[in-house]
Scaffold this motif. Sequence first.
Motif, PDB file in Angstrom:
ATOM      1  N   ALA A 130       0.823  -1.210   0.000  1.00  0.00           N
ATOM      2  CA  ALA A 130       0.000   0.000   0.000  1.00  0.00           C
ATOM      3  C   ALA A 130       0.851   1.253   0.000  1.00  0.00           C
ATOM      4  O   ALA A 130       0.559   2.213  -0.710  1.00  0.00           O
ATOM      5  CB  ALA A 130      -0.938  -0.008   1.202  1.00  0.00           C
ATOM      6  N   SER A 131       1.922   1.278   0.758  1.00  0.00           N
ATOM      7  CA  SER A 131       2.775   2.468   0.808  1.00  0.00           C
ATOM      8  C   SER A 131       3.588   2.634  -0.471  1.00  0.00           C
ATOM      9  O   SER A 131       4.005   3.742  -0.803  1.00  0.00           O
ATOM     10  CB  SER A 131       3.693   2.407   2.026  1.00  0.00           C
ATOM     11  OG  SER A 131       4.556   1.297   1.926  1.00  0.00           O
ATOM     12  N   ASP A 190      -3.908  -6.702   3.525  1.00  0.00           N
ATOM     13  CA  ASP A 190      -3.540  -5.675   4.489  1.00  0.00           C
ATOM     14  C   ASP A 190      -4.612  -4.577   4.500  1.00  0.00           C
ATOM     15  O   ASP A 190      -5.040  -4.118   3.434  1.00  0.00           O
ATOM     16  CB  ASP A 190      -2.179  -5.095   4.091  1.00  0.00           C
ATOM     17  CG  ASP A 190      -1.730  -4.004   5.015  1.00  0.00           C
ATOM     18  OD1 ASP A 190      -1.961  -2.818   4.691  1.00  0.00           O
ATOM     19  OD2 ASP A 190      -1.152  -4.341   6.065  1.00  0.00           O
ATOM     20  N   ALA A 240      -4.497  -1.432   5.045  1.00  0.00           N
ATOM     21  CA  ALA A 240      -4.100  -0.206   4.341  1.00  0.00           C
ATOM     22  C   ALA A 240      -4.279  -0.366   2.832  1.00  0.00           C
ATOM     23  O   ALA A 240      -4.708   0.563   2.144  1.00  0.00           O
ATOM     24  CB  ALA A 240      -2.654   0.148   4.674  1.00  0.00           C
TER      25      ALA A 240
END
Length: 124
Positions: A3-4, A28, A30
């Motif tokens: 996600a990041s 996850d 996120a």
Amino acid sequence: MLASALDQLHPWQQMWGLSALWTAPAIDPALAAALPRIAGDTRAPAPLRATAAIVWSRLASERGWHALEDIATGAPSSHLRAAVAFGCRYRPAAVRRSTLAAWAPLDPNVALVATALERDLAGL
């Protein structure tokens, strides 16, 4: 972690990563939260939006389904509409059938997906 990194990847890389999550046992939180943003981003390429919509459809609540339907209704991309239609496999049968029956006459790709889903889910 994915996600990041999403914003740092090329769209085809994002699509590849997201498609791997379609059958993942867990996602996850996120990343799950990023799926609606990607699917609804009109600046993103249609194949990336379609991939996000398919993965999101597996996780969507009733509210998420309404958002997916809004995205599909306003999408100029037949592929994005077909992806949301494909995601209808995760909806209750009665809702899936009525939604696809309404959409199928409007888009030949959706009609194709609707026919395939009914046969697949019926075990044919």
